[in-house]
Each structure stands twice: as structure tokens, then as C-alpha cells.
Design an enzyme around this catalytic site. Structure first.
Site, PDB file in Angstrom:
ATOM      1  N   CYS A   9     -15.469   0.041   6.546  1.00 13.80           N
ATOM      2  CA  CYS A   9     -14.533  -0.385   5.500  1.00 13.80           C
ATOM      3  C   CYS A   9     -14.445   0.704   4.433  1.00 13.80           C
ATOM      4  O   CYS A   9     -15.441   1.345   4.104  1.00 13.80           O
ATOM      5  CB  CYS A   9     -15.024  -1.671   4.842  1.00 13.80           C
ATOM      6  SG  CYS A   9     -15.343  -3.005   6.013  1.00 13.80           S
ATOM      7  N   HIS A  60      -9.398   2.553  -2.192  1.00  7.98           N
ATOM      8  CA  HIS A  60      -7.957   2.325  -2.095  1.00  7.98           C
ATOM      9  C   HIS A  60      -7.415   1.687  -3.369  1.00  7.98           C
ATOM     10  O   HIS A  60      -7.099   0.508  -3.388  1.00  7.98           O
ATOM     11  CB  HIS A  60      -7.670   1.464  -0.868  1.00  7.98           C
ATOM     12  CG  HIS A  60      -6.215   1.236  -0.612  1.00  7.98           C
ATOM     13  ND1 HIS A  60      -5.232   2.127  -0.986  1.00  7.98           N
ATOM     14  CD2 HIS A  60      -5.572   0.200  -0.014  1.00  7.98           C
ATOM     15  CE1 HIS A  60      -4.052   1.639  -0.617  1.00  7.98           C
ATOM     16  NE2 HIS A  60      -4.226   0.479  -0.044  1.00  7.98           N
ATOM     17  N   CYS A 108       0.817  -1.210   0.000  1.00  6.01           N
ATOM     18  CA  CYS A 108       0.000   0.000   0.000  1.00  6.01           C
ATOM     19  C   CYS A 108       0.850   1.258   0.000  1.00  6.01           C
ATOM     20  O   CYS A 108       0.337   2.359  -0.177  1.00  6.01           O
ATOM     21  CB  CYS A 108      -0.943  -0.004   1.191  1.00  6.01           C
ATOM     22  SG  CYS A 108      -2.016  -1.452   1.184  1.00  6.01           S
ATOM     23  N   LYS A 133     -11.586   6.102   3.123  1.00  6.43           N
ATOM     24  CA  LYS A 133     -13.001   5.821   3.363  1.00  6.43           C
ATOM     25  C   LYS A 133     -13.841   6.282   2.171  1.00  6.43           C
ATOM     26  O   LYS A 133     -14.731   5.557   1.736  1.00  6.43           O
ATOM     27  CB  LYS A 133     -13.463   6.532   4.641  1.00  6.43           C
ATOM     28  CG  LYS A 133     -14.908   6.276   4.983  1.00  6.43           C
ATOM     29  CD  LYS A 133     -15.104   4.868   5.495  1.00  6.43           C
ATOM     30  CE  LYS A 133     -16.519   4.375   5.337  1.00  6.43           C
ATOM     31  NZ  LYS A 133     -16.896   4.131   3.926  1.00  6.43           N
TER      32      LYS A 133
END
Lengths: 134, 389
Positions: free
Chosen positions: B206, B336, B84, B332
């Protein structure tokens, strides 16, 4: 993204970790690690010996996963277990009536179960069940 | 270690696509859109770029992906794959090349067309013991929430309410951002009543799953003002690799992320920050899940250990709070797209520092921090980037 197809269970039997539960114990600091490492992650020593994990422990933490990987029926209850005498194992609960039966601190033991079926191959592994109160 | 990146490299242009389910775009479209945006912002052209670094996990395969998309002719191009933190690591490599005096103008790109991969979320990726196969990303972060609640004596209701406030705050910010994927506002009740994904985490704990791209053009601090009057200077760029000891050893507690803490410590040292809670004006952190943001506030020393709930309840991290976190809406609301996220975060800090953040504009921010957490909390790779005027 697809993961590569699993190897046959025949071959997994030969690896130290998967079914034989071999981790390492550091001969200098005594720390138990799993999966095996060549270098102790606690103290950096390479003076290590193979160590067979015990099958009993207590639940360190868990979740109840309602959106598991594709080959699993929800819900599944992944747990991190502190094993008796040291060492940690990440696995799934089995044979619980409801996920709410699992708590941080629950006593559990390992049993060999089918984990899933992946492209025609059965994948076996250890799961945990609650230890019945005596 | 004597070297430091502080004030040696400047960002002179940035670009960012709208993030979302971009079915009408291909992967190269996202690269071109983000980079054209950055060219225009910096006032440079493709021919000015001397080298590029591109971060991506699934979408790119080698530096060629980027040079082909951009018709970059015969320049060095490197594909950076670092979980990431791929986007921030691309920027780090690009910045180091400038600091080393090798190039004057370089490009850092992050992109991911994650919807094309057929995933509804990121899978667990390590099958070594047959046990990790049970993990999904919501699952491996959910176990942190369970343990955090247990360790600090929060009932599930108290813990979930604390986490709900994080998501409500991020959506309030994201609703003000035309580039965000999810622009709806939330209420605590709606978050608490949402379907469970991996208990204790529900749907709104999530982050989204989104496509996106972002880009930055860097030059030396000496040349920066040739391009614009308000360049943003890099103060720190740190990556903390992991020994994965949390996964392997017995004593990891699942309520903190050591690598986030250490990346923060290294970045604060590099930037000369001694009191992060006071000196950092705003932060974009890796809120892949609400619990990740909560724990990261403690790992980055914004809140004392076990006390983030007090700061969340007091509104410290809201847009009008003392230390706004996720002013753009965060993972959020942006989802991502892995390679893109790190540079997307810096894009928001860049706009805020220049006073160009429109409805989200903070009052005279001085230092902004961007943080990524790759892999799982017990075996993560973390990055921290600090930028300022």
C-alpha cells in the site's frame, strides 16, 4: 472525512435496489445490470425492464480486509459474486469459520443481516454465506 | 477530432514540496512553497500569472483557496475536482487555455493536506446499495490481486512475491529522493512478512498517506525559450472518463482497467507513439497499491496481458532497466495527497528530462509518461500525460 449519517431503514425499504434487489435486464441484448441503469451499459439500448436479482451465485473474487471501515470488526471478507443467470453483487461474507473457507468459485447465497450500526442507526443489507454441500 | 496538444504548450517552471506528515505546515503553506519553488525555477513572479487551475479533493473548496493562499489579485481561478486525476486535469485545463491563445502564462497547482482529514487511508465513497460501504481502497484493489493470481495461475506466494518486487523497486528509488515521504529500503522478505491490510495485500503493498503540493507554470511553445533553454513540452494530455460499466455489468474481469488502457491509447495517438514499450523512456504511474502498478504495466501496453511478472522478474522497470517506472519512488514513497500526485509525477519527468534528477538521473530520457487512476478499478477515471523535450 465523515460521511453523512444514513437514512432510516424505513426509507431504504422504498428504494428498488437495497432490499428488493431490483436491477435491469436489457430487452435488446439480454444483459443484466445492477444497480439499475436507464441505459444498458452493454449495448446502449434504453429498452430495459426491471429485473429481480437471484440470491445465489459464485464468488468472482474477494479479499480479506483486516483494516475495514470504522464500524466493522476485522477481518471482513468482501466478495464480488456472479449471480446465477447474470448480474453481479458486491457484498460481505458471513458465517464463515475462517476467511480461508472462501475461494474464487465458491457457491454462495444471500441472507439479510445487519451490516453495521452507524450513529445509532442499524444498517441492514444482504450478506453471503457458503452454500452447504448437499 | 482534429486538435492535438502536442508541442503547443511548454512547462517552464515546476515546484514540489517535500511530501510527508507535515503537521508543522498548513494547507496554504504547501501551496505557497510549491508555487514559490516554481516561480524561482521559471524566473517569473506572481504578477506574471494570468490564470490558475488548482486540483484538490479535500483541502480546497473553490478557486479562492488558491488565490487567497498566493495573494493572487483578481485573476481567474478554477478549482478542479476529478478524483485522483485532479492534479493532471488542472494541468490539462491550464494547458488548453494557453493552446487556445487566451493566456500566455498560467499556473497549475495540486495540493492535499490529507493527514488533516483524520484518515488512515481513503474510504470507499459510494453508499448507494449499502454494499459499497464495506469497501476500503486497499480492499477494492486487493480483489484485483486475488483475481489476477487466479486468472494467470499464480499461487498466492508467487503472486505476492511478484508484487513485493514492485514495492522493493519503488523504495530503492524513493530512498534516493530527498522529497519522498518514505525513504527506507525494503527486502522481499520484509514485504512478504508485513502485516496484512487486505489480503493478499500487506502493509508494503500500500502507498503511504502523505501531505504534499506541486505546481507547474505553463506558456506557449513559441514563448518557452524566453524563459529557459530547456523547457519541457507537453506531448499528450488525455482523460478517460468511465461509464462505471465494470461495476454495473456482469462481464468485467477484475484483471485489467479498461480506462487506463484507453487513456493510454488516446495519449499515444496524440503524442505519435506507436510502440510504447520502446518509445516511452520512463513512467510515473498510479501505484496506489502494488497490484495497481502491475496491472497498469499491461494496460499501458508496456507488458503483454498476463505477462507483467516476466518483466518484473527481469528488472525492466527498475532504475537501470529498459523502462524505469516510478524513478522518484512513486505513490509508494510519496503517498497520495490526491490533488498533488499528478503534478508531482510530472515534476519528476521534468527533472529527468532536464538532467536534474541527481542520484536518480536516467540516461538521456526522451519521453516520460505520467498516469493517474481515480476511484476504483471497476469504475475509474484515468489520465495519461506525456512530456518530452
Amino acid at each position: 472525512m465523515t460521511q453523512p449519517a444514513p437514512a432510516s431503514p424505513l426509507f431504504w425499504r422504498l428504494t428498488p435496489e437495497v432490499y428488493r434487489l431490483i436491477g435491469i435486464k436489457c430487452q435488446d441484448c439480454g444483459h443484466i445490470s445492477y444497480p439499475r441503469t436507464r441505459i444498458c451499459h452493454e449495448c446502449g439500448s434504453q429498452n430495459i425492464k426491471e429485473y429481480k436479482l437471484p440470491k445465489k451465485g459464485t464468488v468472482h473474487t474477494y479479499c480479506v480486509n483486516w483494516a475495514p471501515p470504522p464500524q466493522f470488526e476485522p477481518p471482513i471478507t468482501p466478495v464480488i459474486v456472479d449471480l446465477e443467470g447474470g448480474g453481479k453483487y458486491q457484498g460481505l461474507m458471513t458465517e464463515t469459520a475462517t476467511p480461508e473457507d472462501v475461494k474464487v468459485g465458491s457457491e454462495v447465497e444471500m441472507v439479510l443481516r445487519k451490516v453495521n450500526t452507524d450513529r445509532g442507526l442499524n444498517v441492514y443489507g444482504y450478506k453471503f454465506r457458503l452454500v452447504e454441500e448437499q | 477530432m482534429s486538435g492535438s496538444i502536442k508541442d503547443r504548450v511548454a512547462i517552464i517552471g515546476m515546484g514540489c514540496t517535500r511530501f510527508g506528515e507535515l503537521w508543522d505546515k498548513g494547507p496554504t503553506d504547501l501551496v505557497v512553497d510549491a508555487v514559490e519553488d516554481a516561480y524561482a525555477d521559471a524566473g517569473v513572479e506572481a504578477k506574471d500569472i494570468e490564470a490558475l487551475w488548482g486540483g484538490s479533493i479535500f483541502t480546497a473548496h473553490g478557486g479562492r483557496f488558491f488565490t487567497e493562499a498566493l495573494r493572487m489579485q483578481y485573476i481567474p481561478a478554477t478549482h478542479v475536482v476529478n478524483a485522483c486525476a485532479s492534479g493532471q486535469d488542472a494541468m490539462r485545463n491550464a494547458a488548453y487555455s494557453v493552446a487556445a491563445g487566451i493566456y500566455d502564462i498560467v499556473l497549475a497547482i495540486g495540493v492535499e493536506k490529507i493527514k488533516d482529514e483524520g484518515m488512515s487511508g481513503l474510504p470507499g465513497m459510494d453508499n448507494r446499495t449499502h454494499t459499497h460501504a464495506v469497501a476500503t481502497m486497499p480492499g477494492v484493489f486487493a480483489i484485483m490481486a486475488t483475481k489476477y493470481f487466479h486468472r494467470y495461475g499464480l499461487t498466492p506466494e508467487e503472486g505476492k512475491t511478484m508484487l513485493a518486487k514492485i514495492s522493493v523497486k519503488s523504495h530503492a528509488n524513493g530512498s534516493l529522493n530527498p522529497k519522498a515521504h518514505l525513504r527506507n529500503t525494503l527486502t522481499i522478505e520484509r514485504v512478504l512478512n508485513a502485516p496484512i491490510i487486505a489480503w493478499p495485500l500487506g502493509l508494503f503493498d500500500c502507498c503511504g498517506v502523505s501531505d504534499g503540493g506541486a505546481a507547474a507554470i505553463l506558456t506557449s511553445a513559441e514563448r518557452a525559450k524566453e524563459f529557459r533553454k530547456d523547457p519541457v513540452y507537453i506531448k499528450a494530455l488525455q482523460i478517460c472518463g468511465t461509464p462505471s460499466s465494470g461495476r454495473i455489468t456482469t462481464d468485467y474481469d477484475y484483471t485489467h482497467v479498461e480506462e487506463s488502457y484507453r487513456a493510454g491509447v488516446a495519449a499515444y495517438r496524440e503524442a505519435g507513439v506507436t510502440d510504447p514499450r520502446k518509445e516511452i523512456s520512463m513512467a510515473e504511474v498510479h501505484d496506489c497499491f502494488s497490484i495497481t502498478e502491475a496491472v497498469t504495466m499491461e494496460d499501458l501496453q508496456f507488458s503483454p496481458r498476463g505477462k507483467v511478472k516476466d518483466d518484473i522478474d527481469a528488472g525492466v522497470f527498475e532504475l537501470n532497466g529498459a523502462l524505469p517506472v516510478q524513478p522518484d519512488g512513486g505513490l509508494k514513497c510519496f503517498g497520495h495527497p490526491i490533488g498533488a500526485s499528478g503534478i508531482r509525477m510530472v515534476y519528476e519527468l521534468y527533472l529527468q528530462l532536464q538532467g536534474r534528477a541527481d542520484k536518480r538521473q536516467l540516461k538521456e530520457p526522451k519521453l516520460g509518461l505520467a498516469h493517474n487512476l481515480g476511484h476504483e478499478p471497476y469504475a475509474p477515471l484515468c489520465s495519461v500525460c506525456i512530456v518530452g523535450l
